[in-house]
Design an enzyme around this catalytic site. Structure first.
Site, PDB file in Angstrom:
ATOM      1  N   HIS A 283       0.829  -1.214   0.000  1.00  0.00           N
ATOM      2  CA  HIS A 283       0.000   0.000   0.000  1.00  0.00           C
ATOM      3  C   HIS A 283       0.860   1.260   0.000  1.00  0.00           C
ATOM      4  O   HIS A 283       1.833   1.387   0.733  1.00  0.00           O
ATOM      5  CB  HIS A 283      -1.010  -0.003   1.146  1.00  0.00           C
ATOM      6  N   ASP A 295       6.135   0.709   6.767  1.00  0.00           N
ATOM      7  CA  ASP A 295       4.702   0.500   6.585  1.00  0.00           C
ATOM      8  C   ASP A 295       4.112   1.597   5.711  1.00  0.00           C
ATOM      9  O   ASP A 295       3.654   2.613   6.222  1.00  0.00           O
ATOM     10  CB  ASP A 295       4.028   0.482   7.968  1.00  0.00           C
ATOM     11  N   GLU A 329      -4.936   1.724   2.434  1.00  0.00           N
ATOM     12  CA  GLU A 329      -5.024   0.535   3.284  1.00  0.00           C
ATOM     13  C   GLU A 329      -5.191   0.921   4.742  1.00  0.00           C
ATOM     14  O   GLU A 329      -5.924   0.256   5.493  1.00  0.00           O
ATOM     15  CB  GLU A 329      -3.759  -0.327   3.113  1.00  0.00           C
ATOM     16  N   GLU A 330      -4.534   1.988   5.154  1.00  0.00           N
ATOM     17  CA  GLU A 330      -4.444   2.304   6.573  1.00  0.00           C
ATOM     18  C   GLU A 330      -5.777   2.676   7.215  1.00  0.00           C
ATOM     19  O   GLU A 330      -6.042   2.324   8.344  1.00  0.00           O
ATOM     20  CB  GLU A 330      -3.437   3.441   6.801  1.00  0.00           C
ATOM     21  N   ASP A 357       3.465  -6.388   3.359  1.00  0.00           N
ATOM     22  CA  ASP A 357       3.009  -5.335   4.258  1.00  0.00           C
ATOM     23  C   ASP A 357       3.352  -5.710   5.700  1.00  0.00           C
ATOM     24  O   ASP A 357       2.511  -5.622   6.592  1.00  0.00           O
ATOM     25  CB  ASP A 357       1.500  -5.105   4.105  1.00  0.00           C
ATOM     26  N   HIS A 427       3.406   2.670  12.723  1.00  0.00           N
ATOM     27  CA  HIS A 427       2.515   3.816  12.949  1.00  0.00           C
ATOM     28  C   HIS A 427       3.113   4.874  13.869  1.00  0.00           C
ATOM     29  O   HIS A 427       2.373   5.649  14.490  1.00  0.00           O
ATOM     30  CB  HIS A 427       1.172   3.362  13.525  1.00  0.00           C
TER      31      HIS A 427
END
Length: 461
Positions: A283, A295, A329-330, A357, A427
Site C-alpha cells: 500500500h 509501513d 489501506e491504513e 506489508d 505507525h
C-alpha cells in the site's frame, strides 16, 4: 522383462527431468537474488519515496505526489501497460501537534506524549480535562458500568502480549481497544479515550492507527488518542498512588469529505496465458507520524522490483504479472476493495496474489491462504529457498489489500519478514528510512520475485 525395463527407464527419465527442472529453478532464483543484491533499485526507490515525498496519509497532497511518482517509475521500466485506477478515499488531518499532561494537583503537571488516533474528532476548543479510569480491555467497561465511567477519560492499558513469538498475533490480541475503544467507552458516558500504544518496547513514541466510531451519532463521538508506552506506565503508576489525578489533552484533528485518489497499476503481459493474472503489491499510503518506510514503503518498492527483476534477468512470464500500488489501506482499504471490484466486473481470472506489508526486515518465509493441494505444491519448493534461509511456509493470512480478491480458486500469500522489531516502528514517528537495512530490503524483493516466478511457471492446482 521388456515391461520392467521400460518402467525402469521411465522412472529414471522422470527423475532426471525433475532434477534438471530443480536445477533450472535454482539457477533462476540465484539470478534474482544476485541482481537484487548487486544491482537492485528497491533501496533507491524507497529513499526517494521516504525522503523526497515523505508521509502519505490518504487524501493528502503527499499521497498524490506518491501516485505520480509511482506511475512515472513504472513507466520507466518499459512495462506493457501502466495506468491509474480512480478510487474515492477518506481524508482526515491531524492539525497542530497534540498536547497532554497528567495533573496531580492544580498547577502540578507532568507532560506525556500522545497522538490522535486516525479518524478521531478533536477535543473541545481549549482541550479536555477529566479524571481517569484505567481498564485492561473493552470487557472491563461492562464490569465497571456507567456510574464508574461517566464523565471520565477511559485509559485502555492492555499491553501487547510479550510472550507470543509471533508479534502480529500479539498485536491482533490488543488492537480492538484502539479500533473500537472510543465507541464502546462513549456508550458508558466517557468523555474521551487514551490507548496504550501497540508497541513491544518502552519508549516515548505514541503509535497512531485507525479507530472507528461505528454507528455513533456525531454528538456522541469522543476524542481518542494513543499514549506512549512510557507515558502509559507513568499514568498507571500515578493512578495507583492517587486515583483522583486528572488527564488533559488537546487535539485539533478533523475529518473531511472523501476525495479522489488512485491505485497505481503496471503489468507485463503473459506470453502463454495472458488472461490469467498474478498480482504483487503493497500500500502506497502511510500514516503521517514518520515517513512510512516500513509501513508500507518497503512493500511498495519490493513489489515494483519484482517486475523490474523479471525484465532485468530476461524472464518472460507465462501469465500476466501485475504490480498494484494500493491506496488507502491504513484507514479504509478502499484501494484493495476497488481493485477487486474492477477485477470482478471485468471477469478477470486472478490465480495468485502476493502482498508485502510486514516491514522491510529479513525475509523468513510466506503465509498462504489456499487449499491443501496448492499448499503441497508450494511446500515442494522449500528446498529452493533453503540456501537463502527462507524456510517458514505456513497456512494463514495473506494481506489486507489482496484479501478482497479471495475466492475458492485463487492462492493468496503474504511475505513474512522477521517481525520482532516491526512494532517498534509501526505507525510511529520512527518509521523512517534510517530504520531500513538495505540488504534485508533487497533480500525481501528477491524472495518475492522467486515465489512469483514459481507460481507463474507451474500455475495453481
Amino acid at each position: 522383462m521388456k515391461k520392467t525395463l521400460v518402467l525402469i527407464v521411465s522412472v529414471f527419465t522422470l527423475t532426471l527431468s525433475a532434477q534438471q527442472t530443480a536445477t533450472e529453478d535454482s539457477v533462476t532464483l540465484k539470478k534474482f537474488y544476485n541482481t537484487s543484491l548487486l544491482n537492485g533499485k528497491s533501496y533507491v526507490w524507497l529513499d526517494h519515496l521516504s525522503n523526497q515525498i515523505g508521509p502519505r496519509l490518504s487524501g493528502s497532497i503527499n499521497a498524490e505526489k506518491a501516485v505520480e511518482w509511482g506511475e512515472q517509475e513504472l513507466k520507466k521500466l518499459g512495462l506493457d501497460k501502466v495506468w491509474l485506477q480512480s478510487v474515492m478515499v477518506p481524508k482526515w488531518t491531524r492539525g497542530v501537534a497534540e498536547y497532554a499532561y497528567i495533573e496531580t494537583d492544580p498547577g502540578k503537571t507532568t507532560n506525556v506524549p500522545i497522538c490522535a488516533l486516525g479518524g478521531s474528532i478533536a477535543t473541545p476548543i481549549g482541550g479536555l480535562k477529566a479524571n481517569v479510569v484505567e481498564v485492561q480491555g473493552i470487557e472491563d467497561l461492562r464490569k465497571l458500568g456507567t456510574t464508574a465511567i461517566e464523565g471520565k477519560i477511559v485509559f485502555f492499558n492492555r499491553p501487547i502480549q510479550a510472550d507470543l513469538i509471533n508479534t502480529f498475533e500479539a498485536y491482533g490480541g490488543c488492537v480492538d481497544q484502539r479500533y473500537s475503544g472510543a465507541k464502546e467507552a462513549a456508550n458508558f458516558g466517557a468523555v474521551g479515550v487514551i490507548v496504550r500504544s501497540m508497541n513491544l518496547r518502552n519508549d516515548d513514541l505514541p503509535h497512531t492507527g485507525a479507530m472507528s466510531y461505528g454507528d455513533l451519532k456525531d454528538l456522541d463521538k469522543i476524542p481518542a488518542a494513543a499514549i506512549s508506552t512510557n507515558g502509559a506506565n507513568l499514568l498507571s503508576s500515578m493512578l495507583k498512588l492517587n486515583p483522583e489525578i486528572k488527564f488533559f489533552m488537546n487535539m485539533n484533528c478533523r475529518s473531511w469529505k472523501d476525495v479522489e485518489s488512485h491505485n497505481v497499476i503496471g503489468e507485463i503481459k503473459g506470453a502463454e496465458f495472458p488472461n490469467e493474472y498474478i498480482v504483487v503489491g503493497g500500500h502506497l499510503d502511510s500514516w503521517d507520524m514518520g515517513d512510512g518506510s516500513h509501513d508500507d514503503g518497503a512493500g511498495i518498492v519490493q513489489s515494483m522490483e519484482v517486475l523490474r527483476l523479471f525484465k532485468e534477468t530476461g524472464y518472460t512470464p507465462k501469465r500476466t504479472i501485475r504490480v498494484v500500488l494500493f491506496m488507502n489501506e491504513e484507514n479504509g482499504l478502499r484501494g484493495g476493495k476497488k481493485y477487486a471490484e474492477e477485477a470482478q466486473r471485468k471477469e478477470e481470472k486472478h490465480v495468485f496474489a502476493l502482498e508485502s506489508d510486514a516491514g522491510g526486515f529479513t525475509p523468513r518465509g510466506f503465509s498462504f491462504d489456499c487449499d491443501a493441494t496448492n499448499f503441497a505444491q508450494i511446500e515442494s519448493w522449500k528446498p529452493l529457498f533453503a540456501p537463502y534461509l527462507i524456510h517458514q511456509f505456513s497456512k494463514g493470512g495473506s494481506g489486507a489489500d489482496i484479501s478482497p480478491l479471495k475466492n475458492e480458486k485463487i492462492v493468496l500469500a503474504g511475505l513474512r519478514p522477521d517481525s520482532q522489531r516491526y512494532f517498534d516502528h509501526h505507525h510511529a514517528a520512527n518509521d523512517t528510512f534510517d530504520a531500513i537495512n538495505k540488504r534485508e530490503l533487497e533480500l525481501g524483493a528477491a524472495t518475492m520475485t522467486s515465489l512469483v516466478y514459481l507460481m507463474d511457471k507451474y500455475g495453481t492446482k
